[in-house]
Design an enzyme around this catalytic site. Structure first.
Site, mmCIF file in Angstrom:
data_model
loop_
_atom_site.group_PDB
_atom_site.id
_atom_site.type_symbol
_atom_site.label_atom_id
_atom_site.label_comp_id
_atom_site.label_asym_id
_atom_site.label_seq_id
_atom_site.Cartn_x
_atom_site.Cartn_y
_atom_site.Cartn_z
ATOM 1 N N CYS A 109 0.812 -1.225 0.000
ATOM 2 C CA CYS A 109 0.000 0.000 0.000
ATOM 3 C C CYS A 109 0.843 1.273 0.000
ATOM 4 O O CYS A 109 0.342 2.361 -0.287
ATOM 5 C CB CYS A 109 -0.992 -0.009 1.162
ATOM 6 S SG CYS A 109 -0.269 -0.482 2.739
ATOM 7 N N TYR A 110 2.123 1.171 0.348
ATOM 8 C CA TYR A 110 3.053 2.313 0.317
ATOM 9 C C TYR A 110 4.284 1.898 -0.489
ATOM 10 O O TYR A 110 5.335 1.607 0.064
ATOM 11 C CB TYR A 110 3.451 2.736 1.737
ATOM 12 C CG TYR A 110 2.338 3.417 2.495
ATOM 13 C CD1 TYR A 110 2.217 4.795 2.475
ATOM 14 C CD2 TYR A 110 1.402 2.673 3.225
ATOM 15 C CE1 TYR A 110 1.189 5.427 3.161
ATOM 16 C CE2 TYR A 110 0.371 3.287 3.904
ATOM 17 C CZ TYR A 110 0.271 4.671 3.871
ATOM 18 O OH TYR A 110 -0.748 5.293 4.544
#
Lengths: 136, 402
Positions: B140-141
């Site tokens: 997600c990052y």
């Protein structure tokens, strides 16, 4: 009239190996107190001196230096206080060997008397906000 | 005579409050007497402006595209180490933090020209700061590297948070050894060559409320040129320190943790500071109003530099080796005179905190209150006092079993 002045001498590379200070003393009868010297081969030399002697001898000595190619600066122009940075805490007061900093007991502000300064640089290190600046 | 903060605030609102600084109150009480002065004066303002190492700031930098997770990675602000141990975009920087390549004391004494305190000063001054991040990347990052300029105006939040400020009294430092030493109390010359001290004495916040009867969690204050609050007692808060007959601690004692919105502060009152051979820090401006709720509280604010005594401590051997040894006790009146006598020797003194600036802080706070823009707050809870029995313990160092 006897004068005593603190000056900064800048020696161009070509003069670094010549005995200029010797001539200043011997030929012009000036009393010298060397406060700082940085003479490195193949680099500009720098010397902070206090010169004492008759005004006429002093003037002749300065003329000799200038003609030889030495650049002369008054010491008072060299150590300066950045007024924006100074917080007037007073940490400089006791480290200065010549008492150039003075605390006003009424206002608690610190004054800097550049004429007393010998450019030793101690205050530059002792000043927490690094307000003292050396410009050679 | 007793007043409530609510009553004082009514007067502040109407522009009728009588506000004086902690220096002025001394003469007022002397002239009018404590009883009359307590009736007439509503607020006494204090101030201090000195290096306070336990200071820092945290902020939220916003999400980049693609997203990057700072937490667990490494982050630098103008090459100075920042702490990336929170969520994806929160960052903390402490006043003492340094760039990885700063030589520190390898070239002794180190100069510590630029550290966390200087980053905070530059940030507050509105200067762009270089942010450099190395992250490990997640689903997600995904991003792993970020190099960007950041500016305080673009940050979501920027908060000054200082775990320990406004020390109530402090050591006066001296050097008994035969060589120069470089300490957090400044440069100390050999053989008792000088004494350095650091408090604003009779103007200092906690010295005017020695038993913490008005200053507590939620007290609104002057912080770094803006408005801040007391967040908690500071670390090493030591209400049990010995006190003299006037209630003034005779050594370092109470402390405060302070918090405030960095965006409305001012770099004039938050100064990056370099202590030769010691490190980088931050000089912080703090001012605290003391509501005169009773004669007793007014009496505390009449403390003078003659009443406040500091212990003279040797920083060459006693301090580093935890040896409890007070060489002499000297009053701030004596310290401020420029020299004190120790063992028959006249020792020149210097201050690391600025009294003239402390006075400006107290007067600024006075103007804020008088103008009605700064009503006082009722603390949510007072900080621990003598009755708490709280004191500062040394480390309980124990071997780690194999």
């Amino acid at each position: 009239m006897i004068v005593s002045k603190k000056i900064v001498l800048h020696f161009p590379v070509r003069l670094v190996d010549r005995s200029i200070v010797y001539h200043l003393i011997k030929d012009y009868d000036l009393e010298l107190n060397i406060m700082k010297a940085s003479i490195i081969p193949d680099a500009e030399g720098l010397m902070v001196i206090e010169v004492r002697g008759e005004q006429t001898d002093y003037d002749k000595g300065v003329k000799y230096l200038t003609e030889t190619g030495v650049r002369i600066q008054s010491l008072a122009q060299n150590v300066m206080r950045n007024e924006d940075k100074c917080t007037h805490c007073g940490a400089c007061v006791t480290v200065c060997p010549t008492k150039a900093f003075k605390l006003d007991f009424e206002t608690r502000l610190i004054s800097f008397d550049a004429s007393k300064c010998i450019a030793c640089g101690l205050c530059l290190k002792a000043c927490p906000p690094r307000a003292m600046e050396l410009h050679f | 005579m007793s007043k409530t903060i609510e009553e004082i605030n009514e007067k502040i609102k109407k522009g009728e409050a009588v506000v004086v600084n902690a220096e002025e109150i001394i003469d007022i009480a002397r002239e009018k007497g404590v009883k009359k002065a307590a009736k007439e004066v509503d607020v006494v303002t204090t101030g201090t402006f000195g290096p306070m190492c336990s200071s820092g700031a945290y902020f939220n930098i916003g999400h980049s595209n693609p997203r990057i997770k700072l937490g667990g990675g490494k982050a630098y602000l103008n090459d100075v180490n920042a702490y990336a141990g929170f969520a994806a975009t929160d960052l903390l920087i402490g006043a003492n933090a340094l760039p990885d390549d700063d030589p520190r004391n390898k070239i002794y004494p180190g100069e510590f020209k630029y550290g966390g305190g200087h980053v905070i000063e530059d940030l507050v001054a509105g200067k762009d700061i270089r942010l450099s991040v190395a992250a490990y990347g997640t689903d997600c990052y995904p991003r792993k590297k970020l190099e960007t300029l950041i500016n305080i105006k673009d940050l979501n939040e920027a908060v000054l948070f200082n775990p320990r400020n406004a020390y109530q009294n402090y050591n006066a430092a001296i050097n008994l050894s035969s060589k120069v030493i470089y300490t957090y109390m400044g440069i100390l010359k050999p053989n008792m060559g000088n004494i350095n001290y650091s408090t604003s004495g009779q103007l200092s916040p906690l010295l005017n409320d020695p038993y913490y009867k008005t200053i507590g969690i939620g007290t609104k204050i002057f912080l770094g040129g803006g408005v801040g609050f007391v967040a908690w007692n500071g670390t090493q808060h030591n209400p049990s320190a010995p006190r003299n007959e006037k209630g003034v601690p005779v050594c370092g004692s109470g402390t405060l943790a302070l918090i405030g919105d960095l965006k409305q502060m001012n770099s004039y009152w938050l100064r990056g500071t370099s202590m030769m051979g010691y490190g980088a820090t931050l000089t912080v401006g703090v001012g605290i109003p003391i509501p005169i709720l009773s004669e007793e509280i007014l009496e505390y604010t009449t403390v003078t530099d003659t009443d406040i005594v500091a212990p003279v401590i040797d920083y060459s051997s006693d301090y580093p080796n935890m040896i409890s040894n007070t060489l002499a006790e000297v009053s701030y009146a004596d310290l401020k005179s420029g020299k004190v006598e120790i063992d028959g020797k006249q020792v020149p003194t210097a201050s690391l905190s600025s009294y003239s600036r402390a006075l400006i802080i107290a007067d600024t706070l006075k103007d804020w209150i008088k103008s009605g823009r700064f009503p006082l707050t009722e603390p949510a809870e007072l900080i621990p006092g003598i009755e708490s029995g709280l004191n500062t313990k040394p480390m309980n160092e124990r071997p780690i079993p194999d």
